[in-house]
Each structure stands twice: as C-alpha cells, then as structure tokens.
Design a protein around this motif. Structure first.
Motif, short mmCIF file in Angstrom:
data_model
loop_
_atom_site.label_atom_id
_atom_site.label_comp_id
_atom_site.label_asym_id
_atom_site.label_seq_id
_atom_site.Cartn_x
_atom_site.Cartn_y
_atom_site.Cartn_z
N ASP A 1 0.83 -1.18 -0.21
CA ASP A 1 -0.08 0.02 0.01
C ASP A 1 0.85 1.19 -0.02
N PRO A 2 1.59 1.62 -1.14
CA PRO A 2 1.59 0.70 -2.36
C PRO A 2 2.63 -0.14 -2.24
N ASP A 3 2.55 -1.25 -3.01
CA ASP A 3 3.54 -2.34 -3.12
C ASP A 3 4.77 -1.74 -3.50
N SER A 4 6.27 -1.94 -2.57
CA SER A 4 7.36 -1.22 -2.81
C SER A 4 8.51 -2.18 -2.23
N ALA A 5 9.58 -2.22 -2.81
CA ALA A 5 10.84 -3.19 -2.23
C ALA A 5 11.56 -2.21 -1.09
N ILE A 6 11.89 -2.81 -0.15
CA ILE A 6 12.88 -2.02 0.75
C ILE A 6 14.20 -2.55 0.91
N PHE A 7 15.36 -1.79 0.98
CA PHE A 7 16.65 -2.16 1.23
C PHE A 7 17.25 -1.59 2.21
N ARG A 8 17.97 -1.93 3.41
CA ARG A 8 18.35 -1.21 4.31
C ARG A 8 19.78 -1.73 4.66
N ALA A 9 20.95 -0.70 4.86
CA ALA A 9 22.10 -0.96 5.41
C ALA A 9 22.59 -0.16 6.58
N ALA A 10 23.00 -0.59 7.44
CA ALA A 10 23.43 0.19 8.80
C ALA A 10 24.60 -0.19 9.31
N GLY A 11 25.08 0.57 10.40
CA GLY A 11 26.37 0.28 11.42
C GLY A 11 26.39 1.10 12.40
N SER A 12 26.96 0.52 13.46
CA SER A 12 26.97 1.18 14.94
C SER A 12 28.40 0.85 15.41
N ILE A 13 28.83 1.80 16.19
CA ILE A 13 29.68 1.58 17.13
C ILE A 13 29.81 2.02 18.19
N SER A 14 30.24 1.43 19.43
CA SER A 14 30.09 1.92 20.81
C SER A 14 31.31 1.92 21.47
N VAL A 15 31.36 3.20 22.34
CA VAL A 15 32.71 3.25 22.73
C VAL A 15 32.64 3.41 24.51
N PRO A 16 33.31 2.83 25.23
CA PRO A 16 33.30 2.98 26.68
C PRO A 16 33.79 4.30 27.23
N ILE A 17 33.12 5.14 28.03
CA ILE A 17 33.51 6.15 28.62
C ILE A 17 33.82 5.96 30.12
N GLY A 18 34.91 5.73 30.44
CA GLY A 18 35.19 4.98 31.96
C GLY A 18 34.43 3.99 32.12
N GLU A 19 34.09 3.57 33.31
CA GLU A 19 33.53 2.23 33.80
C GLU A 19 31.96 2.24 33.92
N ARG A 20 31.48 3.56 34.00
CA ARG A 20 29.65 3.68 34.14
C ARG A 20 29.09 4.16 33.10
N PHE A 21 29.75 4.94 31.86
CA PHE A 21 29.31 5.46 30.79
C PHE A 21 29.70 4.90 29.49
N GLY A 22 28.81 5.34 28.51
CA GLY A 22 29.24 4.74 27.05
C GLY A 22 28.65 5.59 26.18
N VAL A 23 29.21 5.99 25.09
CA VAL A 23 28.63 6.58 23.90
C VAL A 23 28.49 5.58 22.39
N GLN A 24 27.46 5.64 21.62
CA GLN A 24 27.37 5.01 20.41
C GLN A 24 26.72 6.08 19.50
N GLY A 25 27.38 5.65 18.26
CA GLY A 25 26.91 6.44 17.13
C GLY A 25 26.32 5.37 16.00
N ASP A 26 25.07 5.58 15.19
CA ASP A 26 24.60 4.79 14.35
C ASP A 26 24.58 5.76 13.05
N VAL A 27 24.58 4.82 11.77
CA VAL A 27 24.35 5.44 10.71
C VAL A 27 23.43 4.42 9.78
N ALA A 28 22.67 4.84 9.11
CA ALA A 28 22.04 4.05 8.30
C ALA A 28 21.72 4.72 6.84
N VAL A 29 21.31 3.69 5.74
CA VAL A 29 21.05 4.14 4.73
C VAL A 29 19.90 3.33 4.26
#
Length: 300
Positions: free
Chosen positions: A64-92
């Motif tokens: 509705d309407p009939d369509s094809a889907i394609f997706r590619a993505a990546g993520s990376i996580s980094v520790p910030i000391g012992e108690r915290f972390g950050v992550q970045g995501d990208v996608a197309v």
C-alpha cells in the motif's frame, strides 16, 4: 479501541516501569545488612565492555503501495570510563528506489545486569523531508526478558510548501524474550506524530560459524492497513565468543536510525492534494474523467 493502540499503551506502560524498578533495586542495596561497599563487589560490569559495533543488512517489501525495501546500517559503541558509554549509528535505506539516510547518537549509563538509562537523538533525511527525534532511552533487564523504550519529541520538515510540517510526541517500546542465550523474540509498538505501528521481530546468532553472525526478521503492521516484512543478517565485532543476550546488554544498544526509518510509515511519502480537487471557482466545473463534474481552476 484498536489492537495497535492497546498494544502500544501496554508497551509504553512497560517502559515507564523502568525508573520504578531501578529505584526498588537501589532500595534493596541500601537496606541490605551488608556494607554498601561490599554489596557492589563483583556486581556491576562496565557500561560498555570494550569498543564494539555491528553491521546490518536487510531487504523486504511493504504494501500500500507495493514497494521494495533495502536497508544497510552500522553502529559503534565506545566506553567512557566504567559507568558510561556513547554510540553512533548510521543507516541508509531505499523504498522503491527512493533513498533515505539517517544517523543517531546515544549517551548512556548502564549496569548490564539490570538497566540502561540515557538520551538519544536521531534523524532521517529523504528527498524533500527530514524527520528528527530526541528523548530519553531506557532498558530494564529481568532475567531473560528485556524492556526497551525510547520516547520524546519529534519534528518533521517538508521542502514542499503545500505540505504541513509536523512536530509532537513520539514513543517506541519493545518487550523482548530470550528463549536461549542466542535467540531473541520481541514484540514492539511505535507512535510517531500520530502514525502507529506494531511489529514482531526475531534474531538468532549462529554460534558455530566461528564469527558472530546472526539472522534477523521482522513483520510490521501500520495503522493505515499497510504492512511490511524484512529478513537480513547482522554481524558483530568486538569481544569474540559472546552470546547474543550478552551482546545486547553489554555492548551496543539498538540502531535507532533504523527504528525511525521503520516506524515513520507514510510520513516520507506524503504528497499534496491534487490541484483538480481544489475548488478555486465553484461556478466553473470541469470534467472529472468519469462522466461527472468537479470544481476546478478558472480557464486561463
């Protein structure tokens, strides 16, 4: 009340129990007869075990309407000391040849044995439109069950002056169950600027391949009556030999750029009303192509 609305309400209720669960856990520690310092010995793992990430690739279709889907993505996580972390995501992603690009940034604290709390911002850009969202993200781990949620404020901007920009509340919630350490089944709901959907997803990590690779699948139903289905693969990098449940709780959170892309529904495919349906002059009818007449533009 529709099934989508009832399920969404139940999932959001589960998400908002997270702060209360964390408070109860803290109370148990404080009221324990053991010294608090002793209670934390060998109890809390780092928020992020080490630098790690994942690559995702899937394809499928939407009706509705009939369509094809394609997706590619990546993520990376980094520790910030012992108690915290950050992550970045990208996608197309691509829907019937129309490309979309997205990204997200997470900042969080986590105890892998019980919870994650943080703030996440994400954006998806397509030709003629931009969807941005920001708000708190939380996860609660209850043995083999995980409650996961992201909610806050979203804004949608169109380049076409005939389309109305939107902003308002959004929320996504998932309840996941791990029948085994390497198999996840989840039920989720999402609401973005009034567009609602319900999804059933699964992921299975193949532990005998010698490297961390899993198969994924999802079926999603939208409140417009449309539905989508996708299958794909996901590869992890970081510490080898981990189970799937440990990767989800000790390493990288889910890619929220992909979640925005999936839950947006028809927000990216909106079109202005047909000019022939705009009544510029009711006294000058024009043919509607089906033997009738409609109002239309005055002749030049």
């Amino acid at each position: 009340m529709s099934v989508l609305r009832v399920t969404k309400a139940a999932l959001l209720a589960s998400v908002f129990t997270i702060p209360f669960g964390l408070a109860a856990s803290a109370a148990d520690l404080i009221l324990s007869p053991e010294p608090i310092a002793d209670q934390y010995v060998d109890l809390v793992l780092p928020a992020v075990s080490a630098v790690n990430g994942k690559l995702e690739l899937d394809f499928g279709g939407v009706t509705d309407p009939d369509s094809a889907i394609f997706r590619a993505a990546g993520s990376i996580s980094v520790p910030i000391g012992e108690r915290f972390g950050v992550q970045g995501d990208v996608a197309v992603g691509s829907i019937d040849g129309e490309w979309a690009f997205g990204g997200a940034l997470h900042a969080f604290t986590r105890d892998p044995s019980s919870y994650l709390l943080g703030v996440t911002a994400g954006v998806v850009v397509v030709d003629g439109a931009r969807l941005a969202a920001v708000g708190p993200e939380a996860e609660l781990y209850l043995d083999r069950i995980s409650l996961e949620g992201w909610a806050g404020w979203a804004a949608l901007d169109y380049d076409d002056a005939l389309l109305t920009d939107e902003n308002g509340f959004f929320a996504m919630g998932d309840v996941a169950w791990y029948p085994t350490d390497d198999w996840r089944i989840s039920l989720g709901g999402a609401s973005i600027l009034g567009r609602e959907s319900l999804n059933l997803a699964t992921e299975y990590q193949f532990s005998d391949l010698g490297f961390p690779l899993s198969g994924v699948g999802e079926v999603r139903a939208y409140d417009t009556g449309a539905w989508s289905a996708r299958i794909g693969i996901k590869g992890y990098f970081g510490e080898p030999g981990k189970s799937l449940i440990d990767r989800h709780r000790q390493d990288d959170p889910r890619n929220r750029a992909l979640d925005l892309f999936s839950a947006a529904g028809d927000l990216f495919t909106a079109t202005p009303d047909e000019p022939g349906l705009v009544c510029m002059d009711p006294e000058i009818p024009v043919p509607d192509g089906e033997g009738g007449m409609v109002c239309g533009y005055p002749p030049a």
